[in-house]
Design an enzyme around this catalytic site. Structure first.
Site, PDB file in Angstrom:
ATOM      1  CB  ALA A  46      -0.950   0.003   1.202  1.00  0.00           C
ATOM      2  CG  HIS A  49       7.406   2.439  -3.935  1.00  0.00           C
ATOM      3  ND1 HIS A  49       8.138   2.080  -2.829  1.00  0.00           N
ATOM      4  CD2 HIS A  49       6.578   1.391  -4.199  1.00  0.00           C
ATOM      5  CE1 HIS A  49       7.788   0.869  -2.447  1.00  0.00           C
ATOM      6  NE2 HIS A  49       6.843   0.427  -3.259  1.00  0.00           N
ATOM      7  CB  VAL A 172      -9.858 -15.088 -20.755  1.00  0.00           C
ATOM      8  CG1 VAL A 172      -9.402 -15.300 -22.209  1.00  0.00           C
ATOM      9  CG2 VAL A 172     -10.655 -13.787 -20.632  1.00  0.00           C
ATOM     10  CD  GLU A 336       8.744  -7.026 -10.542  1.00  0.00           C
ATOM     11  OE1 GLU A 336       8.973  -7.554  -9.438  1.00  0.00           O
ATOM     12  OE2 GLU A 336       9.419  -7.259 -11.556  1.00  0.00           O
ATOM     13  CB  CYS A 399     -17.544  -3.664  11.951  1.00  0.00           C
ATOM     14  SG  CYS A 399     -15.778  -3.888  12.251  1.00  0.00           S
TER      15      CYS A 399
END
Length: 479
Positions: A46, A49, A172, A336, A399
């Site tokens: 998360a 950069h 697919v 990546e 919650c």
């Protein structure tokens, strides 16, 4: 016949979809899972950069810096949390300090602003919990943190509002070149498209290799993480990295935009493209390496561990291009780290390629803004009282750990590309992400899902497919 079919509803695919919706185009995103953000995009650091790490001159470096610059304005347009908290790369030995300076010089060449080397004393003023081993620090003020779920969902919702279709549970199986484009054979039938955008994450090589003789090889690179409770969220205020390693940026320690503390990841190459199980060995490495950078991390406050996969291509580069040997097939592959940081720029680049292929015209009705799910805690006491008076569901806490109301959960189900499972609700609202990890709120959330989607409780799943939570012969007792 679609103009464009995007394979993959991760952050890259949704970024491309959102940028394409700025044009007059008949576009569709196909995703084999039941929701957006179910692969690489759901389990990462998360981090936005700064861009000092990627090799100068690479597409990865250029899109990282551009994506970082775009993120703040995008967060305002699409209403998702983003914070420029700054990042630090720590050095432990005087003999390694040259690597720190080299990293800074590389970052400056990449166009990263504000980089500077801090002495140990200067760094401790900003981050008092740095370990006793730290000698110097590379400081990058433009580094940031974001919620990967909210970012991906926001991109998808905005694309959908502007006309892009989404087909889930659609895998697919094969791609066949035709005179007019491509035929996609899926488990839900056949789809025709003039152009295909391949944003399939760890599976991008599979689809690339269906249409190209120039083969691509993507290795799933697993990263193990530990997430700590919000009581540990202020242990550091910056994202703290160690010097980059051969397989990645190393183990980091960072606050999250929601107030937790995250440590990880490892970087372990595996063969299984769905291999997201954590290992004791991997988590031990995370704990050991993070403790070298930051002292006294309260690991007893870990509330969950998880692993994600990075789509590492052998050449360690982004591939965003129309294939010369397969016209109309556009790769968005090898995404990546820093893929999440680069996503806004990846979307722009891929959409421009498609625009040129199809000669697309501007969509004059494009709506750039999207509002996220209303969080009652952001309102004043008077505004919240008025909200609850108008809609009592916002006064019903489901919650307790994250203080998420029934109203927020209903909104997550009813909005464009709404939640259809427990994990879908969790990614949109954080119901179930707290200290008890959904131990308390799951039954009530399931009841709301069943009611709002007009389905049987027996059919409510954790994450689609066969992940049902109620099994056996208890249906009559429930009724």
């Amino acid at each position: 016949m679609y103009d464009v079919v995007i394979i993959g509803a991760g952050v890259s695919g949704c970024a491309v979809a959102r940028e394409l919706s700025k044009f007059q185009v008949k576009a569709c995103v196909v995703e084999k899972e039941e929701d957006v953000c179910c692969g690489t995009s759901k389990a990462n650091s998360a981090i936005v950069h700064a861009g000092y790490d990627a090799q100068n001159g690479s597409l990865m470096a250029r899109l990282n810096v551009l994506g970082n610059e775009m993120m703040e304005n995008l967060s305002k347009e699409l209403d998702f949390p983003f914070k420029r908290n700054g990042s630090m790369v720590v050095c432990f030995r005087p003999e390694d300090e040259k690597k720190l300076y080299d990293l800074m010089e590389n970052g400056k060449k990449n166009g990263v602003k504000g980089l500077k080397i801090l002495s140990r004393e200067e760094a401790l003023q900003l981050e008092p919990n740095l370990s006793d081993e730290v000698t110097k620090v590379l400081y990058a003020p433009t580094g940031g943190i974001v919620c990967p779920f909210n970012l991906t969902i926001a991109l998808a919702e905005n694309a959908n509002q502007n006309g892009v279709e989404f087909k889930f549970n659609t895998e697919v199986m094969n791609i066949i070149k035709q005179e007019t484009g491509y035929l996609l054979k899926t488990n839900q039938g056949e789809i025709e498209s003039k152009v295909i955008v391949n944003a399939a994450g760890v599976y991008a090589d599979k689809f690339h290799n269906m249409v190209s003789e120039k083969k691509m090889h993507i290795i799933p690179r697993r990263g193990d993480y530990c997430l700590l409770d919000k009581s540990a969220g202020t242990h550091v205020s910056h994202t703290v990295f160690s010097l980059p390693e051969k397989n990645g940026k190393g183990v980091l320690v960072t606050p999250t935009v929601h107030g937790n503390l995250l440590v990880g990841p490892t970087a372990i190459d595996i063969e299984e493209k769905e291999g997201t199980a954590t290992t004791r060995e991997g988590l031990d490495k995370v704990i050991e390496a993070s403790g070298r950078s930051v002292k006294n991390i309260p690991m007893r406050q870990v509330i969950t561990s998880f692993a994600g996969l990075r789509a590492h291509e052998d050449r360690h580069e982004f591939f965003i291009e129309e294939l010369k040997e397969a016209k109309g097939f556009v790769d968005v592959a090898g995404i990546e780290s820093p893929g999440l940081s680069s996503a806004p720029a990846i979307g722009v680049m891929a959409a421009e390629i498609v625009k040129d292929i199809l000669d697309l015209k501007q969509n004059e009705e494009f709506q750039a803004e999207r509002k996220g799910i209303l969080n009652p805690e952001t309102l004043s006491k008077e505004e919240r009282k008025e909200l609850i008076r108008k809609n009592p569901a916002y006064g019903n806490i489901i919650c307790r750990c994250e203080m998420i109301t029934e109203g927020e959960i209903i909104d997550s189900i009813k909005r464009p590309i709404g939640a259809k499972s427990l994990d879908g609700v969790k990614r949109r609202t954080r119901a179930g992400m707290g200290r008890c990890q959904s131990g308390f709120c799951s039954p009530r959330t399931m009841e709301i899902l069943a009611r709002e989607l007009e389905m049987d409780m027996m059919d409510v799943t954790k994450s689609g497919g066969q992940s049902k939570l109620i099994v056996g012969h208890i249906k009559e007792e429930i009724e």
